[in-house]
Design a protein around this motif. Structure first.
Motif, PDB file in Angstrom:
ATOM      1  N   UNK A  79       0.795  -1.222   0.000  1.00  0.00           N
ATOM      2  CA  UNK A  79       0.000   0.000   0.000  1.00  0.00           C
ATOM      3  C   UNK A  79       0.835   1.284   0.000  1.00  0.00           C
ATOM      4  N   UNK A  80       2.112   1.187   0.371  1.00  0.00           N
ATOM      5  CA  UNK A  80       2.955   2.385   0.365  1.00  0.00           C
ATOM      6  C   UNK A  80       3.272   2.768  -1.079  1.00  0.00           C
ATOM      7  N   UNK A  81       2.997   4.013  -1.450  1.00  0.00           N
ATOM      8  CA  UNK A  81       3.180   4.469  -2.836  1.00  0.00           C
ATOM      9  C   UNK A  81       4.617   4.918  -3.083  1.00  0.00           C
ATOM     10  N   UNK A  82       5.549   4.000  -3.025  1.00  0.00           N
ATOM     11  CA  UNK A  82       6.949   4.336  -3.292  1.00  0.00           C
ATOM     12  C   UNK A  82       7.075   4.842  -4.721  1.00  0.00           C
ATOM     13  N   UNK A  83       7.569   6.066  -4.881  1.00  0.00           N
ATOM     14  CA  UNK A  83       7.749   6.641  -6.211  1.00  0.00           C
ATOM     15  C   UNK A  83       6.490   7.211  -6.830  1.00  0.00           C
ATOM     16  N   UNK A  84       5.364   7.157  -6.105  1.00  0.00           N
ATOM     17  CA  UNK A  84       4.118   7.688  -6.647  1.00  0.00           C
ATOM     18  C   UNK A  84       3.214   6.590  -7.178  1.00  0.00           C
ATOM     19  N   UNK A  85       1.997   6.987  -7.543  1.00  0.00           N
ATOM     20  CA  UNK A  85       0.963   6.047  -7.961  1.00  0.00           C
ATOM     21  C   UNK A  85       1.407   5.157  -9.126  1.00  0.00           C
ATOM     22  N   UNK A  86       1.978   5.757 -10.162  1.00  0.00           N
ATOM     23  CA  UNK A  86       2.341   5.007 -11.369  1.00  0.00           C
ATOM     24  C   UNK A  86       3.429   3.979 -11.081  1.00  0.00           C
ATOM     25  N   UNK A  87       4.466   4.375 -10.347  1.00  0.00           N
ATOM     26  CA  UNK A  87       5.571   3.467 -10.025  1.00  0.00           C
ATOM     27  C   UNK A  87       5.093   2.337  -9.125  1.00  0.00           C
ATOM     28  N   UNK A  88       4.276   2.679  -8.120  1.00  0.00           N
ATOM     29  CA  UNK A  88       3.781   1.666  -7.188  1.00  0.00           C
ATOM     30  C   UNK A  88       2.882   0.656  -7.897  1.00  0.00           C
ATOM     31  N   UNK A  89       2.034   1.141  -8.787  1.00  0.00           N
ATOM     32  CA  UNK A  89       1.161   0.243  -9.542  1.00  0.00           C
ATOM     33  C   UNK A  89       1.989  -0.711 -10.410  1.00  0.00           C
TER      34      UNK A  89
END
Length: 302
Positions: A179-189
């Motif tokens: 759930x932690x968005x490392x690097x932002x939404x796009x990178x985490x996804x």
């Protein structure tokens, strides 16, 4: 040849195992030195990993120590034959800190690896963008060229999982890591989507400890248990902000085997674990009293 100033973790381990054999046999360093026609200072440097030792001398010492474990002796001799420049990570000597070379070396020689990651994804299963985001957040800030060298090195480490006879890699992560968005939404996804693909390999598995788990696993730092070619060469690596020790005492190895066992008990099985990814990607999952329910897009959506 003068003693090494910076022996690798594997060179240190070779010396430590020879010291264990000597002490188990009740022999002194002076007696060991006499057996291979050297001095006590040289034995001390060998056992500290600061001096090399030939295969022939290892076998003579093993005989002197009444060690008849041929598999262990062969494994120690194999370490003694290794040399600088033999492996790919030597290209990063002087570019990255020695610890980066040591972890690549440990992974390369491991027969299997079991890891626990509290809040980030396993290094061997990270995308370049995810790894770059982690390294870019280091304090104090790293120069851009070092960030890129670390990312490249991490991606090359990951190739160990794709070789002809790859080690088993079984990792446990906490749901927080999903759930932690490392690097932002796009990178985490993209990282989650890559994990779904990576775990299709027969030698790779991932288990998730859900927020709803009532078992507490007392591991706050990244832990890697690497199985050696023989059990005596098993190693635990702790990745902490201030120090990253390598542990090989049997009591420590036993403790971390128990902790990893507890982590497996607290986690969902691999299939159930992967089923958590899809709701997180869709941004629809919330936990309520340990039960998964559905609702509209969450603020934690990736």
């Amino acid at each position: 040849m003068p003693p090494r100033d910076n022996p690798t973790a594997r060179q240190v381990r070779l010396g430590a195992e020879l010291r264990k054999l000597r002490e188990r046999a009740g022999k002194t360093a002076r007696e060991a030195a006499g057996r291979i026609s050297t001095d006590q200072a040289r034995i001390s440097n060998i056992e500290a990993g600061r001096s090399g030792i030939s295969e022939e001398r290892i076998r003579r010492l093993a005989s002197f120590y009444a060690c008849d474990d041929e598999a262990l002796i062969d494994a120690l001799c194999a370490i003694s034959r290794e040399h600088r420049g033999q492996f790919w990570w030597d290209e990063y000597r002087g570019v990255l800190a020695p610890g980066f070379l040591d972890i690549a070396e440990l992974e390369h020689h491991a027969r299997y690896m079991h890891s626990f990651q509290p809040v980030t994804m396993p290094g061997l299963l990270q995308t370049p963008e995810y790894a770059r985001a982690l390294f870019s957040a280091a304090l104090p800030r790293l120069p851009e060229d070092e960030v890129e060298a670390r990312v490249e090195h991490r991606m090359r480490r990951a190739t160990v999982l794709d070789r002809d006879e790859p080690p088993e890699f079984a990792s446990i992560v906490h749901e927080a890591a999903l759930r932690v968005r490392v690097g932002g939404r796009k990178v985490a996804r993209a990282q989650l989507e890559y994990l779904l693909e990576a775990t299709d390999r027969p030698n790779v598995s991932l288990r998730v400890i859900p927020f709803a788990s009532e078992l507490h696993v007392d591991m706050t730092h990244t832990v890697l248990y690497a199985g050696g070619v023989v059990p005596q060469l098993d190693t635990v690596h702790i990745d902490a902000p201030t120090r990253s020790p390598y542990l090989d005492a049997e009591a420590e190895l036993h403790r971390f085997r128990l902790l990893l066992d507890l982590g497996r008990t607290a986690s969902l099985d691999p299939a159930e674990s992967l089923s958590l990814f899809h709701p997180v990607l869709e941004g629809e999952m919330v936990w309520s009293a340990g039960v998964v329910t559905r609702q509209g897009p969450s603020s934690l959506a990736l």
